[in-house]
Design an enzyme around this catalytic site. Structure first.
Site, PDB file in Angstrom:
ATOM      1  N   SER A 119     -43.964  24.494   1.531  1.00  0.00           N
ATOM      2  CA  SER A 119     -44.674  24.982   2.721  1.00  0.00           C
ATOM      3  C   SER A 119     -43.859  24.800   3.989  1.00  0.00           C
ATOM      4  O   SER A 119     -43.480  23.677   4.321  1.00  0.00           O
ATOM      5  CB  SER A 119     -45.974  24.195   2.916  1.00  0.00           C
ATOM      6  OG  SER A 119     -46.866  24.443   1.892  1.00  0.00           O
ATOM      7  N   HIS A 133     -45.836  30.878   2.571  1.00  0.00           N
ATOM      8  CA  HIS A 133     -45.058  31.079   1.347  1.00  0.00           C
ATOM      9  C   HIS A 133     -44.807  32.574   1.227  1.00  0.00           C
ATOM     10  O   HIS A 133     -45.694  33.330   0.876  1.00  0.00           O
ATOM     11  CB  HIS A 133     -45.849  30.591   0.122  1.00  0.00           C
ATOM     12  CG  HIS A 133     -46.061  29.118   0.107  1.00  0.00           C
ATOM     13  ND1 HIS A 133     -45.340  28.266  -0.690  1.00  0.00           N
ATOM     14  CD2 HIS A 133     -46.908  28.334   0.805  1.00  0.00           C
ATOM     15  CE1 HIS A 133     -45.741  27.025  -0.481  1.00  0.00           C
ATOM     16  NE2 HIS A 133     -46.690  27.042   0.421  1.00  0.00           N
ATOM     17  N   HIS A 190     -49.158  27.195  -6.766  1.00  0.00           N
ATOM     18  CA  HIS A 190     -49.877  25.918  -6.768  1.00  0.00           C
ATOM     19  C   HIS A 190     -51.049  25.960  -7.746  1.00  0.00           C
ATOM     20  O   HIS A 190     -51.719  26.986  -7.877  1.00  0.00           O
ATOM     21  CB  HIS A 190     -50.416  25.600  -5.371  1.00  0.00           C
ATOM     22  CG  HIS A 190     -49.360  25.450  -4.334  1.00  0.00           C
ATOM     23  ND1 HIS A 190     -48.854  26.509  -3.648  1.00  0.00           N
ATOM     24  CD2 HIS A 190     -48.722  24.344  -3.877  1.00  0.00           C
ATOM     25  CE1 HIS A 190     -47.931  26.077  -2.800  1.00  0.00           C
ATOM     26  NE2 HIS A 190     -47.829  24.769  -2.915  1.00  0.00           N
ATOM     27  N   TYR A 248     -53.848  24.608  -7.247  1.00  0.00           N
ATOM     28  CA  TYR A 248     -55.113  24.828  -6.514  1.00  0.00           C
ATOM     29  C   TYR A 248     -55.406  26.310  -6.264  1.00  0.00           C
ATOM     30  O   TYR A 248     -56.525  26.681  -5.951  1.00  0.00           O
ATOM     31  CB  TYR A 248     -55.155  24.044  -5.191  1.00  0.00           C
ATOM     32  CG  TYR A 248     -54.113  24.435  -4.170  1.00  0.00           C
ATOM     33  CD1 TYR A 248     -54.206  25.622  -3.444  1.00  0.00           C
ATOM     34  CD2 TYR A 248     -53.034  23.603  -3.901  1.00  0.00           C
ATOM     35  CE1 TYR A 248     -53.250  25.970  -2.504  1.00  0.00           C
ATOM     36  CE2 TYR A 248     -52.078  23.943  -2.969  1.00  0.00           C
ATOM     37  CZ  TYR A 248     -52.190  25.132  -2.276  1.00  0.00           C
ATOM     38  OH  TYR A 248     -51.233  25.470  -1.360  1.00  0.00           O
ATOM     39  N   GLU A 249     -54.377  27.163  -6.400  1.00  0.00           N
ATOM     40  CA  GLU A 249     -54.610  28.600  -6.219  1.00  0.00           C
ATOM     41  C   GLU A 249     -55.388  29.185  -7.397  1.00  0.00           C
ATOM     42  O   GLU A 249     -55.835  30.327  -7.335  1.00  0.00           O
ATOM     43  CB  GLU A 249     -53.275  29.334  -6.069  1.00  0.00           C
ATOM     44  CG  GLU A 249     -52.550  29.001  -4.776  1.00  0.00           C
ATOM     45  CD  GLU A 249     -51.180  29.660  -4.705  1.00  0.00           C
ATOM     46  OE1 GLU A 249     -51.122  30.855  -4.391  1.00  0.00           O
ATOM     47  OE2 GLU A 249     -50.182  28.975  -4.972  1.00  0.00           O
ATOM     48  N   ALA A 295     -43.961  19.657   1.444  1.00  0.00           N
ATOM     49  CA  ALA A 295     -44.602  18.996   2.570  1.00  0.00           C
ATOM     50  C   ALA A 295     -45.554  17.962   1.972  1.00  0.00           C
ATOM     51  O   ALA A 295     -46.229  18.259   0.992  1.00  0.00           O
ATOM     52  CB  ALA A 295     -45.370  20.015   3.398  1.00  0.00           C
ATOM     53  N   MET A 318     -49.421  18.394  -3.243  1.00  0.00           N
ATOM     54  CA  MET A 318     -50.138  19.214  -4.226  1.00  0.00           C
ATOM     55  C   MET A 318     -49.203  20.047  -5.098  1.00  0.00           C
ATOM     56  O   MET A 318     -49.610  21.073  -5.651  1.00  0.00           O
ATOM     57  CB  MET A 318     -51.117  20.141  -3.493  1.00  0.00           C
ATOM     58  CG  MET A 318     -52.066  19.419  -2.556  1.00  0.00           C
ATOM     59  SD  MET A 318     -53.013  20.575  -1.565  1.00  0.00           S
ATOM     60  CE  MET A 318     -53.701  19.463  -0.320  1.00  0.00           C
ATOM     61  N   SER A 319     -47.961  19.641  -5.194  1.00  0.00           N
ATOM     62  CA  SER A 319     -46.997  20.466  -5.946  1.00  0.00           C
ATOM     63  C   SER A 319     -45.976  19.579  -6.653  1.00  0.00           C
ATOM     64  O   SER A 319     -46.229  18.415  -6.941  1.00  0.00           O
ATOM     65  CB  SER A 319     -46.278  21.412  -4.979  1.00  0.00           C
ATOM     66  OG  SER A 319     -45.455  20.685  -4.087  1.00  0.00           O
ATOM     67  N   ASN A 338     -47.716  14.557   7.853  1.00  0.00           N
ATOM     68  CA  ASN A 338     -48.843  13.844   8.463  1.00  0.00           C
ATOM     69  C   ASN A 338     -48.890  12.438   7.894  1.00  0.00           C
ATOM     70  O   ASN A 338     -48.459  12.212   6.766  1.00  0.00           O
ATOM     71  CB  ASN A 338     -50.170  14.569   8.174  1.00  0.00           C
ATOM     72  CG  ASN A 338     -50.354  14.868   6.700  1.00  0.00           C
ATOM     73  OD1 ASN A 338     -49.703  15.741   6.133  1.00  0.00           O
ATOM     74  ND2 ASN A 338     -51.234  14.127   6.066  1.00  0.00           N
ATOM     75  N   HIS A 376     -53.619  22.727   7.987  1.00  0.00           N
ATOM     76  CA  HIS A 376     -52.494  23.387   7.316  1.00  0.00           C
ATOM     77  C   HIS A 376     -51.460  23.861   8.344  1.00  0.00           C
ATOM     78  O   HIS A 376     -50.258  23.839   8.099  1.00  0.00           O
ATOM     79  CB  HIS A 376     -52.998  24.556   6.464  1.00  0.00           C
ATOM     80  CG  HIS A 376     -51.934  25.206   5.630  1.00  0.00           C
ATOM     81  ND1 HIS A 376     -51.185  24.499   4.699  1.00  0.00           N
ATOM     82  CD2 HIS A 376     -51.449  26.479   5.603  1.00  0.00           C
ATOM     83  CE1 HIS A 376     -50.304  25.323   4.133  1.00  0.00           C
ATOM     84  NE2 HIS A 376     -50.440  26.518   4.674  1.00  0.00           N
TER      85      HIS A 376
HETATM   86  N1  HPA Z   1     -52.262  15.216   1.195  1.00  0.00           N
HETATM   87  C1  HPA Z   1     -51.965  16.094   0.212  1.00  0.00           C
HETATM   88  N2  HPA Z   1     -51.094  17.080   0.370  1.00  0.00           N
HETATM   89  C2  HPA Z   1     -50.477  17.194   1.548  1.00  0.00           C
HETATM   90  C3  HPA Z   1     -50.726  16.316   2.609  1.00  0.00           C
HETATM   91  C4  HPA Z   1     -51.667  15.254   2.414  1.00  0.00           C
HETATM   92  O1  HPA Z   1     -51.963  14.441   3.310  1.00  0.00           O
HETATM   93  N3  HPA Z   1     -49.936  16.703   3.648  1.00  0.00           N
HETATM   94  C5  HPA Z   1     -49.228  17.778   3.207  1.00  0.00           C
HETATM   95  N4  HPA Z   1     -49.541  18.075   1.949  1.00  0.00           N
END
Ligand code: HPA
Length: 271
Positions: free
Chosen positions: A28, A59, A81, A83-84, A111, A209-210, A233, A246
């Site tokens: 990302s 993406h 992903h 989650y998609e 990320a 998540m990847s 973050n 996001h």
């Molecule tokens: N959690 C999960 N996935 C993420 C995060 C997070 O805090 N930041 C970027 N991708």
């Protein structure tokens, strides 16, 4: 499945004149490296038979074949992903295809949220190990012995040589890097404060998540792996008012991307 993988690899071989040695998966907001590739041939996912189409903002969804740091590479701008809604076989399909293109090294980026309290937003983290917290496993089901063994040892997944080289490059370029463990889980929700705490107790330094499914499949095939997270973050389980969006994740990733690209470029040059 194996037939589909070979079919896609054959399609791509007809489009390119190079044989990529290294594949780079750009996460990302991290697609910029793809634009540094010279003599490039770009192929959109929607034009590749059997390829899923990425659905997430940030993406762009194409393969970029060409040269980087004097080496033949293929970069993926945009990944798939879990989650998609894709299954694990779809989320890792491209890694299987890369194998049949002759790729030996896999570089993954993502990320991630920082769990280690010493990490700050905008830090880069070299992945030293991972925790698979996905509810499904990419190697579940029939094992194809021609790809890899049924029960892969996971003791040395992230190449220690590449980690050392990357650290040296970062050092000489004046880029500070963290090292740590990445935990991958399904998403698309970010973690609750209690989940962030749990992941920290597990021993993870960053969460996303990847990456984990792709790395498992690459390792199964005997590829050498290097991974980097951009800490977009900080998880602050005791300060849940700090909302993460996001957009923020993409913005921070985009601003750190040039540093990550310098390290990856340097590493590819020395592979
Ligand atoms: N959690 C999960 N996935 C993420 C995060 C997070 O805090 N930041 C970027 N991708």
């Amino acid at each position: 499945m194996l037939e589909k993988i070979k079919q896609t690899a054959d399609f791509l071989k007809q489009k390119i004149s190079i044989q990529p040695e290294t594949a780079i998966i750009l996460g990302s907001g991290l697609g910029g490296l793809g634009n540094k590739i010279t003599d490039s041939v770009k192929i959109k996912y929607q034009d590749i038979p059997n390829f899923p189409v990425s659905t997430v903002a940030g993406h762009s969804g194409q393969l970029v074949f060409g040269k980087l740091a004097g080496k033949n590479v293929v970069a993926m701008q945009g990944r798939f992903h879990f989650y998609e809604g894709y299954g694990m076989k779809e989320v890792t399909f491209h890694v299987r295809v890369m194998y049949f293109l002759g790729v030996k090294n896999l570089i993954v980026s993502n990320a991630a949220g920082g769990l280690n309290p010493k990490f700050n937003q905008g830090d880069l983290m070299i992945i030293t190990d991972h925790i698979n917290f996905f509810p499904e496993h990419p190697l579940r089901g029939k094992n194809f012995e021609e790809l890899g063994t049924r029960f892969p040892d996971m003791g040395k997944v992230y190449n220690t040589e590449y980690i050392k080289i990357a650290e040296k490059i970062a050092n000489s370029e004046g880029i500070s890097v963290q090292k740590g463990v990445y935990i991958g889980s399904s998403g698309p929700t970010l973690e609750t404060p209690s989940e962030y705490k749990m992941f920290r107790i597990f021993g993870a330094d960053a969460t996303g998540m990847s990456t984990v499914p792709e790395v498992i499949v690459a390792h199964h095939q005997g590829m050498k792996i290097f991974g980097m997270s951009v800490i977009t973050n900080e998880s602050e389980p005791d300060n849940p008012n700090e909302e993460t969006t996001h957009e923020e994740v993409q913005d921070v990733a985009g601003s750190v991307e040039p540093k990550m690209t310098r390290i990856i470029e340097g590493l590819i040059g020395r592979m």
